[in-house]
Design an enzyme around this catalytic site. Sequence first.
Site, PDB file in Angstrom:
ATOM      1  N   ARG A 114       0.778  -1.210   0.125  1.00 15.13           N
ATOM      2  CA  ARG A 114       0.020   0.111   0.088  1.00 15.13           C
ATOM      3  C   ARG A 114       0.827   1.473   0.042  1.00 15.13           C
ATOM      4  NH1 ARG A 114      -3.860  -0.275   4.570  1.00 15.13           N
ATOM      5  NH2 ARG A 114      -4.860   1.610   3.529  1.00 15.13           N
TER       6      ARG A 114
ATOM      7  N   ASN B  34     -20.626  12.389  -1.116  1.00 13.78           N
ATOM      8  CA  ASN B  34     -20.242  10.770  -0.997  1.00 13.78           C
ATOM      9  C   ASN B  34     -20.861  10.212  -2.298  1.00 13.78           C
ATOM     10  OD1 ASN B  34     -18.846   9.572   1.192  1.00 13.78           O
ATOM     11  ND2 ASN B  34     -20.287   8.158   0.889  1.00 13.78           N
TER      12      ASN B  34
ATOM     13  N   THR C 203     -16.634   8.961   2.937  1.00 17.06           N
ATOM     14  CA  THR C 203     -16.470   8.051   3.707  1.00 17.06           C
ATOM     15  C   THR C 203     -17.847   7.241   4.256  1.00 17.06           C
ATOM     16  OG1 THR C 203     -15.765   7.498   6.443  1.00 17.06           O
ATOM     17  CG2 THR C 203     -16.537   9.796   5.663  1.00 17.06           C
TER      18      THR C 203
ATOM     19  N   HIS D 229      -5.702   8.246  11.506  1.00 17.07           N
ATOM     20  CA  HIS D 229      -5.281   6.793  11.523  1.00 17.07           C
ATOM     21  C   HIS D 229      -3.807   6.536  11.321  1.00 17.07           C
ATOM     22  CE1 HIS D 229     -10.012   5.821  11.101  1.00 17.07           C
ATOM     23  NE2 HIS D 229      -9.629   6.132  12.340  1.00 17.07           N
TER      24      HIS D 229
ATOM     25  N   CYS E  15      17.427   1.092  17.307  1.00 16.66           N
ATOM     26  CA  CYS E  15      17.854  -0.181  18.214  1.00 16.66           C
ATOM     27  C   CYS E  15      17.890  -1.487  17.591  1.00 16.66           C
ATOM     28  CB  CYS E  15      16.712   0.122  19.362  1.00 16.66           C
ATOM     29  SG  CYS E  15      15.039  -0.695  18.914  1.00 16.66           S
TER      30      CYS E  15
ATOM     31  N   ASN F  99      -7.565   8.589   6.020  1.00 15.36           N
ATOM     32  CA  ASN F  99      -6.745   8.065   5.172  1.00 15.36           C
ATOM     33  C   ASN F  99      -5.379   8.081   5.465  1.00 15.36           C
ATOM     34  OD1 ASN F  99      -8.691   7.760   3.705  1.00 15.36           O
ATOM     35  ND2 ASN F  99      -8.587   9.603   2.431  1.00 15.36           N
TER      36      ASN F  99
ATOM     37  N   ALA G  62     -16.307  13.011  -5.508  1.00 15.53           N
ATOM     38  CA  ALA G  62     -15.822  14.111  -5.028  1.00 15.53           C
ATOM     39  C   ALA G  62     -14.937  15.129  -5.838  1.00 15.53           C
ATOM     40  CB  ALA G  62     -14.959  13.620  -3.639  1.00 15.53           C
TER      41      ALA G  62
HETATM   42  C1  BV8 Z   1     -11.130   2.643  18.822  1.00 16.51           C
HETATM   43  C2  BV8 Z   1      -5.957   2.245   9.344  1.00 16.51           C
HETATM   44  C3  BV8 Z   1     -11.256   2.602  21.090  1.00 16.51           C
HETATM   45  C4  BV8 Z   1      -5.895   0.953   8.784  1.00 16.51           C
HETATM   46  C5  BV8 Z   1      -8.388   2.461   9.951  1.00 16.51           C
HETATM   47  C6  BV8 Z   1     -18.670  -1.998  16.972  1.00 16.51           C
HETATM   48  C7  BV8 Z   1     -19.447  -0.801  16.978  1.00 16.51           C
HETATM   49  C8  BV8 Z   1     -19.103   0.276  16.832  1.00 16.51           C
HETATM   50  C9  BV8 Z   1     -17.518   0.433  16.730  1.00 16.51           C
HETATM   51  C10 BV8 Z   1     -16.581  -0.831  17.139  1.00 16.51           C
HETATM   52  C11 BV8 Z   1     -17.411  -2.034  16.998  1.00 16.51           C
HETATM   53  N1  BV8 Z   1     -16.692  -3.033  17.307  1.00 16.51           N
HETATM   54  C12 BV8 Z   1     -15.285  -2.198  17.229  1.00 16.51           C
HETATM   55  C13 BV8 Z   1     -15.460  -0.786  17.173  1.00 16.51           C
HETATM   56  C14 BV8 Z   1     -14.564   0.212  17.042  1.00 16.51           C
HETATM   57  C15 BV8 Z   1     -14.008   0.174  15.761  1.00 16.51           C
HETATM   58  C16 BV8 Z   1     -14.835   0.364  14.794  1.00 16.51           C
HETATM   59  O1  BV8 Z   1     -15.239   1.614  14.465  1.00 16.51           O
HETATM   60  N2  BV8 Z   1     -15.020  -0.760  13.869  1.00 16.51           N
HETATM   61  C17 BV8 Z   1     -16.198  -0.607  12.883  1.00 16.51           C
HETATM   62  C18 BV8 Z   1     -15.771  -1.525  11.697  1.00 16.51           C
HETATM   63  C19 BV8 Z   1     -17.313  -1.197  13.362  1.00 16.51           C
HETATM   64  N3  BV8 Z   1     -12.738   1.459  15.760  1.00 16.51           N
HETATM   65  C20 BV8 Z   1     -11.636   1.180  16.300  1.00 16.51           C
HETATM   66  O2  BV8 Z   1     -11.448   0.209  16.465  1.00 16.51           O
HETATM   67  C21 BV8 Z   1     -10.988   2.512  16.247  1.00 16.51           C
HETATM   68  N4  BV8 Z   1     -10.427   2.635  17.679  1.00 16.51           N
HETATM   69  O3  BV8 Z   1     -12.328   2.608  18.634  1.00 16.51           O
HETATM   70  O4  BV8 Z   1     -10.544   2.421  19.981  1.00 16.51           O
HETATM   71  C22 BV8 Z   1     -11.337   3.944  21.375  1.00 16.51           C
HETATM   72  C23 BV8 Z   1     -11.773   5.058  20.857  1.00 16.51           C
HETATM   73  C24 BV8 Z   1     -11.656   6.399  21.277  1.00 16.51           C
HETATM   74  C25 BV8 Z   1     -11.512   6.680  22.590  1.00 16.51           C
HETATM   75  C26 BV8 Z   1     -11.121   5.412  23.468  1.00 16.51           C
HETATM   76  C27 BV8 Z   1     -10.945   4.136  22.747  1.00 16.51           C
HETATM   77  C28 BV8 Z   1      -9.780   2.666  15.357  1.00 16.51           C
HETATM   78  C29 BV8 Z   1     -10.378   2.642  14.123  1.00 16.51           C
HETATM   79  C30 BV8 Z   1      -9.193   2.807  13.075  1.00 16.51           C
HETATM   80  C31 BV8 Z   1      -8.907   1.690  12.209  1.00 16.51           C
HETATM   81  N5  BV8 Z   1      -8.063   1.772  11.089  1.00 16.51           N
HETATM   82  N6  BV8 Z   1      -7.335   2.623   9.177  1.00 16.51           N
HETATM   83  C32 BV8 Z   1      -5.693   1.162   7.074  1.00 16.51           C
HETATM   84  O5  BV8 Z   1      -5.883   1.949   6.750  1.00 16.51           O
HETATM   85  O6  BV8 Z   1      -4.707   0.188   6.849  1.00 16.51           O
HETATM   86  S1  BV8 Z   1      -9.822   2.316   9.437  1.00 16.51           S
HETATM   87  C33 BV8 Z   1      -9.833   2.015   7.857  1.00 16.51           C
HETATM   88  O7  BV8 Z   1     -11.167   1.583   7.496  1.00 16.51           O
HETATM   89  C34 BV8 Z   1      -9.688   3.582   7.144  1.00 16.51           C
HETATM   90  O8  BV8 Z   1      -8.661   4.253   7.652  1.00 16.51           O
HETATM   91  C35 BV8 Z   1     -11.052   4.000   7.189  1.00 16.51           C
HETATM   92  O9  BV8 Z   1     -11.221   4.599   8.289  1.00 16.51           O
HETATM   93  C36 BV8 Z   1     -11.905   2.774   7.204  1.00 16.51           C
HETATM   94  C37 BV8 Z   1     -12.777   2.523   6.090  1.00 16.51           C
HETATM   95  O10 BV8 Z   1     -13.609   3.803   6.121  1.00 16.51           O
HETATM   96  P1  BV8 Z   1     -13.898   4.807   4.876  1.00 16.51           P
HETATM   97  O11 BV8 Z   1     -12.865   5.668   4.895  1.00 16.51           O
HETATM   98  O12 BV8 Z   1     -15.207   5.384   5.040  1.00 16.51           O
HETATM   99  O13 BV8 Z   1     -13.935   3.968   3.500  1.00 16.51           O
HETATM  100  P2  BV8 Z   1     -14.893   3.237   3.059  1.00 16.51           P
HETATM  101  O14 BV8 Z   1     -14.417   2.332   2.028  1.00 16.51           O
HETATM  102  O15 BV8 Z   1     -15.692   2.574   4.038  1.00 16.51           O
HETATM  103  O16 BV8 Z   1     -16.026   4.057   2.333  1.00 16.51           O
HETATM  104  C38 BV8 Z   1     -15.497   4.799   1.476  1.00 16.51           C
HETATM  105  C39 BV8 Z   1     -16.802   5.804   1.149  1.00 16.51           C
HETATM  106  O17 BV8 Z   1     -16.312   6.491  -0.109  1.00 16.51           O
HETATM  107  C40 BV8 Z   1     -18.009   5.033   0.592  1.00 16.51           C
HETATM  108  O18 BV8 Z   1     -19.048   5.531   1.412  1.00 16.51           O
HETATM  109  C41 BV8 Z   1     -18.026   5.340  -0.898  1.00 16.51           C
HETATM  110  O19 BV8 Z   1     -19.471   5.579  -1.148  1.00 16.51           O
HETATM  111  C42 BV8 Z   1     -17.170   6.550  -0.941  1.00 16.51           C
HETATM  112  N7  BV8 Z   1     -17.056   6.654  -2.174  1.00 16.51           N
HETATM  113  C43 BV8 Z   1     -16.443   5.918  -3.210  1.00 16.51           C
HETATM  114  N8  BV8 Z   1     -15.702   6.553  -4.040  1.00 16.51           N
HETATM  115  C44 BV8 Z   1     -15.929   7.990  -3.937  1.00 16.51           C
HETATM  116  C45 BV8 Z   1     -16.648   8.210  -2.797  1.00 16.51           C
HETATM  117  N9  BV8 Z   1     -16.914   9.432  -2.363  1.00 16.51           N
HETATM  118  C46 BV8 Z   1     -16.909  10.426  -2.940  1.00 16.51           C
HETATM  119  N10 BV8 Z   1     -16.074  10.252  -4.336  1.00 16.51           N
HETATM  120  C47 BV8 Z   1     -15.561   9.150  -4.742  1.00 16.51           C
HETATM  121  N11 BV8 Z   1     -15.124   9.034  -6.159  1.00 16.51           N
HETATM  122 ZN    ZN Z   2      13.974   1.239  18.037  1.00 13.30          ZN
END
Ligand code: BV8
Ligand code: ZN
Length: 236
Positions: free
Chosen positions: A62, A205, A180, A112, A144, A95, A223
Amino acid sequence: MKTINPTDRILVLTGAGISAESGIRTFRASDGLWEEHRVEDVASPQGFARDPHLVWRFYKKRYKQAMSVEPNPAHYALKKLEDALGDRFWLITQNVDGLHSRAGNKNVIEMHGSLNTAWCTHCGNRFPTEEIDLEAELPPCPSCNKMLRPDIVWFGEIPYQLDRIQSLLDRATLLIVIGTSGNVYPAAGFVMQARFLGARTLSVNLDAPENKGFFNEFYQGKAGEILPHLVDEWLK
Ligand code: BV8
Ligand code: ZN
């Protein structure tokens, strides 16, 4: 929508959709699979502990892809908006591809993490990915020599700069959410907070996001096609 008021404080949240037109696959487009891997195998600390080779292969791929693509008109529209608003503009991105900074935006929070940084959890140092040895199966820390990890916030880990984000949300008069699906928290909850705090909320979106009900305005489509016109309209 009426043009932007001179006193508006604009907060933008972007997701994978804003980079789609640069050629980077979104998370959802591959039905939660990333390059044929289950998310929990490649984007969680447990997955990294279980198979660091797989996770490093995934992130190296990636990183190389992110380096090989360019920002698109949607990224440049946000640069134009920041140029006009200065510190009344802040951009939070989910992102990790670094395209907002490459488009010239300065006020960027990568909540993230980023493909452009590697993190040593042993000595705590971070290094630009371009300066580490990506030829090594498990890139070693230049300080290290222990194994580095990608500086990415995985599922179950706490996103970066949440307190900074909270204070920006508290003061925003307009939240613009772009590309998103509104699946991932806490990012998906920002629009609810902004609404509650009295800000105007607007979504651009391709399809209706999960949290669609919280937006005052929703512009459906790409977008890269919609945002440049919206920004020109606002800056008239
Ligand atoms: C946390 C790095 C605790 C990785 C990423 C159950 C219910 C609710 C929440 C949870 C649950 N179980 C667990 C959770 C928490 C969890 C979560 O939300 N899970 C979800 C799946 C249910 N969240 C976490 O674990 C987060 N941490 O909660 O910690 C905490 C928090 C706060 C305070 C104390 C403790 C950590 C989340 C981060 C994970 N890492 N990224 C990597 O990238 O390699 S998330 C990763 O997926 C991306 O970064 C991004 O955020 C996510 C994907 O989402 P989108 O960006 O929305 O992408 P997606 O494909 O889904 O959507 C694209 C959109 O674009 C679509 O709608 C499409 O229509 C649109 N689109 C497409 N083309 C276009 C367009 N729009 C416009 N123009 C276009 N051309
Ligand atoms: Zn180190």
